[in-house]
Write a protein that holds these residues in place. Structure first.
Motif, PDB file in Angstrom:
ATOM      1  N   SER B  44       0.832  -1.202   0.000  1.00 41.61           N
ATOM      2  CA  SER B  44       0.000   0.000   0.000  1.00 41.61           C
ATOM      3  C   SER B  44       0.869   1.255   0.000  1.00 41.61           C
ATOM      4  N   GLY B  45       0.531   2.211  -0.826  1.00 40.39           N
ATOM      5  CA  GLY B  45       1.245   3.480  -0.841  1.00 40.39           C
ATOM      6  C   GLY B  45       2.480   3.492  -1.727  1.00 40.39           C
ATOM      7  N   CYS B  46       2.724   2.397  -2.482  1.00 41.49           N
ATOM      8  CA  CYS B  46       3.954   2.368  -3.297  1.00 41.49           C
ATOM      9  C   CYS B  46       3.747   3.080  -4.624  1.00 41.49           C
ATOM     10  N   GLY B  47       2.491   3.439  -4.965  1.00 44.03           N
ATOM     11  CA  GLY B  47       2.266   4.173  -6.205  1.00 44.03           C
ATOM     12  C   GLY B  47       1.557   3.392  -7.294  1.00 44.03           C
ATOM     13  N   VAL B 279       8.261   1.214   5.299  1.00 41.76           N
ATOM     14  CA  VAL B 279       8.479   1.924   4.038  1.00 41.76           C
ATOM     15  C   VAL B 279       8.880   3.354   4.378  1.00 41.76           C
ATOM     16  N   PRO B 280       9.923   3.920   3.720  1.00 40.27           N
ATOM     17  CA  PRO B 280      10.270   5.310   4.020  1.00 40.27           C
ATOM     18  C   PRO B 280       9.138   6.252   3.611  1.00 40.27           C
ATOM     19  N   SER B 281       9.004   7.357   4.360  1.00 38.67           N
ATOM     20  CA  SER B 281       7.985   8.337   4.019  1.00 38.67           C
ATOM     21  C   SER B 281       8.356   9.041   2.722  1.00 38.67           C
ATOM     22  N   LEU B 282       7.327   9.349   1.922  1.00 35.28           N
ATOM     23  CA  LEU B 282       7.598  10.017   0.643  1.00 35.28           C
ATOM     24  C   LEU B 282       8.146  11.427   0.855  1.00 35.28           C
ATOM     25  N   PHE B 283       7.963  11.959   2.072  1.00 36.71           N
ATOM     26  CA  PHE B 283       8.488  13.302   2.351  1.00 36.71           C
ATOM     27  C   PHE B 283       9.942  13.248   2.766  1.00 36.71           C
ATOM     28  N   ASN B 284      10.420  12.054   3.067  1.00 34.51           N
ATOM     29  CA  ASN B 284      11.753  11.943   3.633  1.00 34.51           C
ATOM     30  C   ASN B 284      12.436  10.707   3.064  1.00 34.51           C
TER      31      ASN B 284
END
Lengths: 342, 331
Positions: B44-47, B279-284
Motif C-alpha cells: 500500500s502506498g507504493c504508487g 516503508v520510508p515516508s515520501l516526504f523523507n
C-alpha cells in the motif's frame, strides 16, 4: 410505502392531543389568566371613574363574586382541566377555536386574517433562500478555497451572526428612514384597496416586503449554503464521481449529473421542517416592520393571556409541524432511492 | 515485435500537500502489448494506484500533478492531450475498474442508466434500443442473472460481487483496448474473487484487450499475469515476465515478498517470514536505494547513490547493485 404514510398520518392524532393537552394544562396554572386580566381592567376603570380612591379593597368591589363566577363558567374554569379540554377539543374538531377574549371575535377569523401574511413571508423567504443557497453552495464547493469562496463565506457568516431583528432595524434606519427608498412597515399601503389592477397590488405588497424579506433571508441562508457546500464537496470526492469521469464524462457534467443529486439529499431532509418554522413567522421581525402576522399575534396573545388565541395558534403551528415532518420524509424518499419506508 | 499498445516513459507524479511535496511516482517506465496482462504489485502506498490514475489523468485536482515523462498511446502523449480528447479515450479506449464496488456506483441512479450513460457518450450513432440491448447483453456476459430486470435496480439492491460485475460491464461496454483493474477483487471474498478473475480472463481471450492488473496479492498475479512490474516507494524495482519473477527474483524486496507467502508445504507452525522495518515516508526519502533501511544486503554504495534499472536477462530488469549475486539465490 403508502401504508407507512397512512400510519404516519394516523400518528398525528395522538401527537396532536399530547401537545395540546400540555399547553392547555399550562394555561390553567400560569398566573394572570383572563379573569385576573379582567379584574385588573375593571380595577383601572373604577379607579378612573372613582377618582382618588385606592387601596386593597377595590379589586373585590369592582367585580363581585357572582360576576367572577360567570366568567369562570364562560371560560370553563369551573370544571376539571380534562373536562374543559375535552369541550375545547370537540369544538376544535368542528373548526371552532372559540372566541378571542381580547378582540371578542372568533379565533379562527383572526388567524385566517393573519395566516396568509405570515405564509407569504415564510414561503417567499424559503424560495429565496433555496434559490440563493443551492447555487451559492454549489459554486463555493466547485471553487473551494478561491477568493470567491472566502469572500462569500464572510458575507454568509456576518449575515448569520447578526440576529435577524438587528438586520431589520439596520435596514429600516438606512433604507426606510434615511434614504426613504422603502416604506417604514406594514403589509401594504393604506390606499391598497384603491389600487386598480392586481398587478399594482402585487407590486405594492412586494415593495413593502423588500426590507422584511432581506431581514428574514439574511440569517436563514447560512445553514443551507454550508450544508449544500459540504454535501457537494463530500460527493465530489466520492468514488462514483471518479467512476463517472473514468467513463469519459467531462468533470462539469459529472458534477451536475452525479454529485448534485446526491448532495440534495440532506437539503431535502430539512425541507418539511422549514415549512412549519417559516410559516409561523418571526414575531420580532413582524413587530419591527409592523406586519400583522401569526408570530406577532401569538406573542401578543401570550402577553395578554388571550388563551383561545394562544391555543388556536398552537393548533395551527402543531399541525404544520406534524405535516412538515411527513413532508420531509416524502422528500427524502423521492431523492434517495435507498430510503424505503415500511 | 510490433510496437507496444501503451508505453509509459519516465513518468513522475507529485502531490502538493500541507507537509510539502510528495513525489508519489519517480521515473516509472513500462509498456504493455496487445492482449497482454501486466501485473502491477507492491505494498500500500507504493504508487500502484497513482500510476493508474496518472495514465487515466484522474489524479485528484489540484493536489496531484504529472510533473514529467510521457504516456504514449496510439502515438499520442496522453499527458499532453487536451481535456476533450481525453474524454474520448476514457471509458472508450482505456477503461478502468476500481477497488470498492460498494461506493464506485452512484447510489441514486439505476444500474441501467449508469451503463447506458457510457454508450450514449461514446457511441452516438447507436439508437436507444440498440444501446439498451447492448447493455443488457453486457450484463449477461459478465454473469449477472436476469439482466433485463437488473437494469431497473439500484446499486444497493445488488451484492458486492454483483456490483463489481456491473463495474466490469460498464468498463467493457465500448470494447476498450486497455482495461485498468485497480485491485478489483480486494474488497470481495475469495470465491467471488476467483469468479471475477476468471471472467476477466475469458473476456480477454474473446476480445484480445490488454489488462493492467493492480494488486498486492502475488497469488492473483501468478494466476493472471504475463509480465509483472514490482513497485516500491514510488519506483519500479523489478520488472520481469511471470516465470522469471517467481523462479528467479532478483531484487531483495521481491525475494522478501515471495518468502512472506505462507506455504502449504512448510511444516506446521513455521514462523511467517516478514520484511522488517517500514516503508520510508515520501516526504523523507533516503538519497540512495529506497530499500536500504530494510535490505539485508545493504552496502555503502546503496546508501550513497541509487541504482538504475539494470538488465538481468532479455526482459528482466532490476534496480539493485548486487542483483548478479542475488538473482535466484536460494532464499
Amino acid at each position: 410505502m403508502t401504508q407507512y404514510f397512512i400510519r404516519r398520518l394516523l400518528l398525528i392524532i395522538p401527537t396532536f392531543i399530547g401537545i395540546t393537552i400540555l399547553v392547555f394544562v399550562i394555561t390553567r396554572f400560569v398566573p394572570g389568566g383572563p379573569i385576573e386580566q379582567m379584574i385588573a381592567e375593571a380595577q383601572q376603570a373604577s379607579q378612573q371613574t372613582g377618582g382618588g380612591l385606592n387601596g386593597a379593597g377595590i379589586g373585590a368591589s369592582t367585580l363581585d363574586a357572582e360576576q367572577i363566577r360567570e366568567l369562570e363558567i364562560y371560560y370553563g374554569f369551573d370544571k376539571p382541566v380534562l373536562v374543559s379540554y375535552w369541550q375545547w377539543l370537540s369544538k376544535v374538531v368542528q373548526f371552532d377555536l372559540g372566541v378571542s377574549s381580547r378582540y371578542s371575535e372568533p379565533v379562527w377569523d383572526t388567524i385566517k386574517e393573519r395566516l396568509p401574511i405570515s405564509a407569504f413571508y415564510g414561503i417567499t423567504t424559503m424560495l429565496i433562500t433555496y434559490f440563493i443557497s443551492i447555487p451559492l453552495g454549489y459554486w463555493k464547493a466547485i471553487k473551494h478555497n478561491s477568493h470567491f469562496d472566502h469572500v462569500s463565506s464572510i458575507v454568509v457568516f456576518v449575515g448569520y451572526a447578526i440576529p435577524a431583528y438587528v438586520v431589520g432595524i439596520i435596514l429600516l434606519v438606512i433604507f426606510a428612514s434615511n434614504l426613504e427608498w422603502f416604506p417604514m412597515g406594514g403589509f401594504y399601503s393604506e390606499d391598497f384597496e384603491d389600487l386598480e389592477t392586481p398587478w399594482e397590488q402585487a407590486v405594492d405588497v412586494f415593495y413593502h416586503a423588500v426590507l422584511p424579506l432581506m431581514a428574514y433571508v439574511a440569517g436563514s441562508f447560512a445553514v443551507m449554503t454550508f450544508m449544500m457546500k459540504n454535501a457537494l464537496m463530500d460527493n465530489l470526492a466520492a468514488e462514483y464521481v471518479r467512476t463517472a469521469i473514468a467513463k469519459g464524462i467531462p468533470f462539469n457534467q459529472a458534477v451536475k449529473h452525479h454529485a448534485l443529486r446526491n448532495s440534495l439529499i440532506p437539503i431535502a431532509t430539512h425541507f418539511g421542517n422549514n415549512i412549519s418554522v417559516i410559516i409561523g413567522g418571526s414575531f420580532l421581525i413582524e413587530k419591527i416592520f409592523n406586519i400583522d402576522g401569526l408570530g406577532l399575534l401569538g406573542y401578543e396573545s401570550i402577553v395578554e393571556r388571550d388563551y383561545p388565541i394562544v391555543l388556536g395558534v398552537l393548533v395551527i403551528s402543531a399541525i404544520l409541524q406534524l405535516f412538515g415532518n411527513i413532508l420531509s420524509d416524502i422528500c427524502v424518499a423521492v431523492v434517495d432511492p435507498r430510503v424505503q419506508f415500511r | 515485435m510490433s510496437e507496444p499498445l501503451l508505453q509509459v516513459n519516465h513518468l513522475a507524479t507529485e502531490f502538493t500537500t500541507e507537509h510539502g511535496i510528495a513525489r508519489a511516482l519517480d521515473d516509472i517506465s513500462f509498456h504493455i502489448n496487445k492482449g497482454e496482462t501486466l501485473g502491477l504489485v507492491g505494498e500500500s502506498g507504493c504508487g500502484k494506484s497513482v500510476t493508474a490514475l496518472s495514465i487515466m489523468r484522474l489524479l485528484p485536482k489540484p493536489i496531484g500533478n504529472i510533473v514529467g515523462g510521457e504516456v504514449l498511446f496510439n502515438d499520442q502523449d496522453l499527458t499532453q492531450l487536451p481535456a476533450d480528447e481525453m474524454h474520448n479515450i476514457r471509458g472508450n479506449r482505456i477503461a478502468m475498474v476500481f477497488q470498492e464496488p460498494m461506493t464506485a456506483l452512484n447510489p441514486v441512479y439505476k444500474i441501467g442508466r449508469q451503463l447506458i450513460e457510457t454508450l450514449v457518450l461514446h457511441e452516438p450513432e447507436m439508437t436507444s434500443s440498440e444501446i439498451h440491448q447492448t447493455s443488457v447483453n453486457m450484463l449477461k456476459r459478465v454473469g449477472i442473472p436476469d439482466p433485463e430486470n437488473r437494469m431497473y435496480e439500484y446499486p444497493h439492491q445488488l451484492s458486492g460481487g454483483m456490483r463489481q460485475r456491473v463495474m466490469i460491464a460498464i468498463a467493457l461496454l465500448c470494447k476498450p483496448d486497455i482495461l485498468i483493474a485497480d485491485e478489483p477483487t480486494t474488497a470481495l471474498d475469495v470465491t467471488i474473487q476467483a469468479q471475477i478473475l476468471q471472467l476477466l480472463q475469458e473476456i480477454q481471450q474473446e476480445n484480445g484487450m490488454a489488462i493492467i492488473f493492480i494488486t498486492h496479492d502475488l497469488g492473483v498475479i501468478a494466476q493472471l499475469c504475463d509480465r509483472v512490474v514490482v513497485m516500491y516507494a514510488g519506483r519500479i524495482i523489478e520488472q520481469a515476465d511471470i516465470y522469471a519473477l517467481f523462479d528467479a527474483p532478483s531484487h531483495p524486496y521481491t525475494q522478501g515478498l515471495l518468502k512472506a507467502i505462507p506455504g502449504i508445504d512448510k511444516p506446521a507452525k513455521t514462523p511467517l517470514s516478514t520484511i522488517t522495518g517500514m516503508v520510508p515516508s515520501l516526504f523523507n526519502l533516503p538519497s540512495g536505494c529506497r530499500f536500504q533501511n530494510r535490505c539485508p544486503y545493504t552496502e555503502n554504495r546503496c546508501i550513497d547513490s541509487s541504482p538504475e534499472l539494470d538488465q538481468v536477462k532479455n526482459d528482466h530488469w532490476v534496480r539493485c547493485y548486487r542483483h548478479k549475486e542475488l538473482t535466484g539465490a536460494k532464499i
